[in-house]
Design a protein around this motif. Structure first.
Motif, short mmCIF file in Angstrom:
data_model
loop_
_atom_site.label_atom_id
_atom_site.label_comp_id
_atom_site.label_asym_id
_atom_site.label_seq_id
_atom_site.Cartn_x
_atom_site.Cartn_y
_atom_site.Cartn_z
N SER A 50 -9.35 -6.81 2.50
CA SER A 50 -9.05 -6.09 1.26
C SER A 50 -8.48 -7.03 0.21
O SER A 50 -8.74 -6.88 -0.98
CB SER A 50 -8.05 -4.96 1.54
OG SER A 50 -8.63 -4.03 2.41
N GLN A 91 -12.14 2.82 -0.77
CA GLN A 91 -12.32 3.74 0.34
C GLN A 91 -12.13 5.19 -0.08
O GLN A 91 -12.82 6.09 0.37
CB GLN A 91 -11.32 3.38 1.42
CG GLN A 91 -11.51 4.16 2.69
CD GLN A 91 -10.48 3.76 3.71
OE1 GLN A 91 -9.93 2.68 3.64
NE2 GLN A 91 -10.21 4.63 4.64
N ASP A 170 -15.47 -1.06 0.26
CA ASP A 170 -14.43 -1.29 1.27
C ASP A 170 -14.35 -0.08 2.20
O ASP A 170 -13.94 1.00 1.79
CB ASP A 170 -13.08 -1.54 0.58
CG ASP A 170 -12.07 -2.20 1.52
OD1 ASP A 170 -12.40 -2.36 2.72
OD2 ASP A 170 -10.98 -2.55 1.06
N GLU A 171 -14.78 -0.26 3.42
CA GLU A 171 -14.80 0.81 4.42
C GLU A 171 -15.29 2.14 3.85
O GLU A 171 -14.56 3.13 3.85
CB GLU A 171 -13.40 0.98 5.04
CG GLU A 171 -12.91 -0.30 5.69
CD GLU A 171 -11.68 -0.07 6.55
OE1 GLU A 171 -11.66 0.96 7.25
OE2 GLU A 171 -10.76 -0.90 6.53
#
Ligand SMILES: Nc1ncnc2c1ncn2[C@@H]1O[C@H](COP(=O)(O)OP(=O)(O)OP(=O)(O)O)[C@@H](O)[C@H]1O
Ligand SMILES: [Mg+2]
Lengths: 497, 376
Positions: A50, A91, A170-171
């Motif tokens: 991250s 996310q 991100d995820e």
């Protein structure tokens, strides 16, 4: 797949160093991303993924090193990143809830130099972007009416409307239902085909291998495998690179099943679930399966006492519980790992130690006076047991990586020595090694006679852990499968019918 | 909720080409807004004052400065508890007034023993605090509105009971509590320090204190962790009411009368002192040490106005400026923390990220905005 026609990096990071108090998040990291590729970034919790993303999107300024776009140094601010065509999809929902979908797509970019927002122009531009992504979504709907999956689609549309050349995710799938995941993958492939560069972060290695052209593995802020073609790697080799060792995957070992510990009869709550009967024995792990929105979380919260039951009774060791507030659940010996770590789990201003002991203040105090020594020891024990990556127990929980925050919340629940442990999406955002550790921990706990109820949208996880799977659909229990019968197909046939 | 990526405006000077300069500003700013920062500000202000007025550093003035800080300090200690829960209590001045006239009424008009009057006063503070707490927790009224209601009712009650006049004579126990000296030092000063120390221990070493921080930091998580959020908030308001009552009694002693004007308008000064002291209006962050420094700074402002011969009406204007600075500092500090100590904080604050547009008294966006940045 598309290596042949691209070799110049669209975006490149050289020698990135980023330090935080007590941690080096990135220790001289190089990274490059090329047009037309899906590049997956993997690494343990706290490896620095991250942080890298935040530097690439201009949110953090690196202490050393820099980001280059088409070979030119990029200014370290979000406006420069945006101008360079870098769009980041975080996310969580990053939409402004009370603006319409159209306005969200063109957020901050409403055109009209005069500062006057032209409704029609906005609509036209937003429509063309959304049509390419998810034509089904209503442009006028307020963003708050969207599901998580739809929200993500809108964010991708936003990236397209901005003519992004680089999309960072991100995820993205942690909060998505299965069919939304499938949609997302189609879209990612589509973006790649148009020549965009995609940086994709995930802890789910199946996903990684399904999507990736290249894989970069980072460990402790450094690349340990840089831009390796996905075909040259497999799950084992990636895991080995991530943790620097083999991970012993969790394996199910049959356990002794004891008396019924938790029994729920006829639980109902309007709008959430109805007539739910449930039994969990000592030493048993029961999985609660179902699609997102099936009512599993609501049932868990009611059993814990956090929400009011409208009908039904909960028994613990045969004794009827009076459930009023989470405190009553905890006092009765029930612990809950809540679904949303940020909203429901962490207290951002408190340290790792203080967050760990939050549910058992009584036990770590005497006449209301805290015994800091005991607290410290307890926190230290769980930092060790769960391999929580933190400089010290006194570090603010806010500065831990997402997965490590989750471990602290799990520690909080374990520390209260529950009779019944309810886990709602316990390994959301947790890396593969830590996941195996947590699974073993749950297993061990069950072995000591704790009754475990686990909710997970990751079916493989649920099937691996559970002795018995109970399936919910639209607020009702529709099926129960013992371990042998609980296959993916069987569970889905109940859950989705 | 984060939308900074799309809304950040270009910020000149934040480019990757000037890392040295940025580091410097970053760390200086970092220190200035931290706890030590306030101490530095207080010392610097003191140094400036000692140049401007030779009297400032004289023992008499310094003791006087501390003495002037005591009553404000008592108010502010209680207020810290409330603000830590992300609440606010604007009724403290009114509580002091009600305490002042009613306790004197019990003693003078009803002819009860002094000690009964004093306890009656303290009880009134507790009751008003409990009413505030009940309105906030059980009725869900926003703290500002709820305590505004008690402020209004309290002032009315104090004036009605005293017919707008003062009630005298004040028993000696109260006047001497305020005036007694030992070796030239008013005993009130160590007494308030002791109260502050107890409050400090309460916040740092007890389950109650820990719960206060948890409730202010993330009420939903606190609730799920088994903390009785409503009870904790109630207690915070009760403590604030109690300290306001103590301050009211001290004011009675100082004014030598039970006055409906005791504590008049003090609430804003008290809140300002707490916020200047580093306790965030967003809740969950702050401490007693900071509050004491905040109180000291505010008293120094009044002291300066006095010493420099500025007309006292300007006192309020200067105070207003200080309050403004404190509030701005709070927003700034909040963003700084939220960005995980990112050095960017100073240079490119997101002009209209959702966090900055949300209301300062609602904790929910606080958390989600902070975390969606800090995480993943
Ligand atoms: N704002 C911050 N303040 C202090 N430390 C931080 C901050 N952000 C990250 N860190 C630390 O930097 C390291 C890298 O964190 P990062 O969030 O990049 O990890 P990650 O790879 O994304 O992990 P996860 O998979 O758990 O999300 C961690 O040790 C973390 O504790
Ligand atoms: Mg992360």
């Amino acid at each position: 797949m598309s290596d042949s026609h691209t070799s110049i990096a669209v975006i490149e990071a050289r020698g990135l160093v980023k330090r935080f108090p007590g941690v080096v998040a990135l220790a001289g990291m190089d990274f490059e991303l090329q047009a037309g590729e899906v590049h997956c970034l993997v690494g343990e919790n706290g490896a620095g993924k991250s942080t890298l993303i935040k530097i690439l999107s201009g949110f953090y300024v690196p202490d050393e090193g820099g980001v280059y776009v088409d070979g030119e140094p990029m200014q370290a601010n979000t406006a420069a990143a945006k101008a360079a065509g870098i769009a980041t999809i975080h996310q969580e929902h990053n939409l402004v809830p009370n603006l319409s979908v159209a306005e969200n797509i063109l957020l901050g970019d409403w055109g009209g130099k005069s500062g006057i927002v032209s409704k029609q122009a906005v609509r036209a531009r937003a429509k063309s972007a959304l049509d390419q992504v998810a034509p089904g979504i209503d442009l006028n709907a307020p963003a708050m009416a969207l599901s998580t999956g739809e929200g993500q689609m809108v964010e991708i549309a936003r990236a397209i409307a901005q003519d992004a050349r680089v999309v960072i995710m991100d995820e993205p799938t942690t909060a998505l239902a299965d069919h939304d995941v499938a949609k997302l993958f189609t879209l990612v492939n589509d973006l790649r085909a148009r020549g965009l560069a995609i940086l994709y972060v995930s802890h789910k290695l199946e996903e990684v291998f399904e999507l990736a052209d290249k894989i970069t593995v980072i460990r402790d802020g450094q690349t340990v495998a840089s831009s390796v073609p996905a075909a040259q790697l497999n799950t084992q080799s990636v895991v080995r690179l991530m943790v620097g060792d083999n991970v012993n995957m969790y394996e199910h070992v049959p356990r002794q099943r004891g008396e019924v510990v938790l029994e729920a009869r006829g639980l109902s709550r309007a709008g959430a679930f109805a007539d739910v009967d449930l039994q969990v024995h000592a030493g048993e792990i029961v999985g609660l399966a179902g699609l997102i929105g099936a009512g599993r979380t609501e049932v868990a919260r009611c059993i814990y006492g956090a929400d009011r039951l409208e009908k039904g009774v909960v028994y613990l060791d045969g004794k009827k519980l009076t459930l009023r507030g989470a405190r009553s659940g905890i006092n009765a010996g029930i612990a809950l790992v809540p679904e949303e770590r940020k909203q429901q789990g962490i207290i951002p201003g408190l340290s790792v130690r203080e967050n760990t002991t939050l549910s058992l203040l009584k036990q770590v105090s005497h006449w209301g006076i805290l015994k800091l020594g005991i607290e410290r020891k307890l926190a230290q024990k769980y930092i060790g047991d769960l391999s929580i990556k933190t400089p010290t127990a006194e570090t603010s929980i806010r500065s831990l990586s997402g997965g490590n925050q989750q471990k602290v919340i799990i520690a909080r629940c374990l520390a209260s020595n529950p009779r019944v442990l309810i886990l709602d999406e316990p390994t959301k955002g947790i890396d593969i090694g830590a996941k195996a550790e947590i699974h073993r921990l749950i297993e061990q706990l069950a072995r000591t006679g704790v009754a475990v109820l686990i909710i997970s949208s990751e079916l493989p996880e649920l099937l691996a852990l559970s002795d018995r799977v109970v399936v919910m659909r639209r607020g009702r229990i529709v099926g129960e499968l013992d371990r042998a019968a609980a296959t993916k197909e069987n569970v889905m046939s109940y859950a989705a019918a | 909720m984060t939308i900074s990526t799309h809304l950040d405006s270009p910020s000149p000077g934040s480019g990757a080409t000037q890392p040295k300069k940025r580091k410097l500003t970053g760390s200086v700013a970092g220190r200035l807004i931290g706890a030590q920062g306030l101490l530095i500000v207080v010392l610097a202000f003191g140094a400036a004052l000692s140049f401007l007025s030779p009297v400032f550093l004289s023992p008499i003035n310094l003791i006087n400065l501390l003495y002037q800080s005591t009553i404000l300090g008592v108010f502010a200690i209680g207020m810290t508890f409330v603000i830590l829960t992300a609440g606010i209590d604007v009724s403290v001045g009114a509580t002091a007034a009600v305490t002042s006239v009613l306790s004197m009424g019990v003693i003078v008009r009803m002819g009860m023993p002094d000690i009964v009057g004093i306890f009656a006063g303290l009880l009134i503070g507790i009751i008003i605090g409990a009413i505030n707490g009940l309105m906030v927790t059980k009725l869900g009224i926003s703290p500002l509105i709820a305590t505004l209601a008690t402020l209004s009712a309290g002032v009315g009650l104090a004036f009605a009971y005293s017919d707008g006049g003062n009630i005298t004579p004040v028993p000696q126990i109260l006047t001497s509590a305020v005036n007694a000296k030992l070796f030239g030092i008013p005993l009130l000063i160590p007494a308030v320090l002791i109260i502050a120390f107890i409050a400090h221990l309460g916040l740092t070493r007890t389950t109650f204190g820990r719960s206060i921080y948890a409730v202010g930091g993330n009420p939903e998580a606190a609730l799920l962790a088994g903390i009785r959020v409503d009870r904790i908030k109630m207690l915070a308001y009760v403590i604030c009411g109690l300290t306001a009552a103590i301050a009211g009694l001290l004011l009675t002693g100082r004014l030598a009368s039970g006055s409906p004007r005791a504590g008049d308008g003090l609430e804003l000064t008290v809140i300002a002192a707490v916020v200047i002291g580093g306790t965030s209006l967003f809740g969950g962050q702050g401490n007693i040490k900071g509050t004491l420094l905040g109180v000291l700074l505010i008293s120094m402002v009044s002291n300066a106005v006095n010493l420099l011969g500025i007309p006292s009406s300007y006192d309020k204007i200067v105070q207003g400026a200080v309050i403004f600075a404190a509030a701005a500092l709070d927003v700034y500090r909040y963003k700084y923390v939220q960005r995980g100590l990112s050095r960017r904080a100073k240079l490119a604050p997101p002009p209209s990220s959702s966090a900055s547009t949300s209301t300062p008294f609602s904790p929910a966006p606080t958390d989600s905005a902070a975390s969606s940045r800090a995480e993943n």
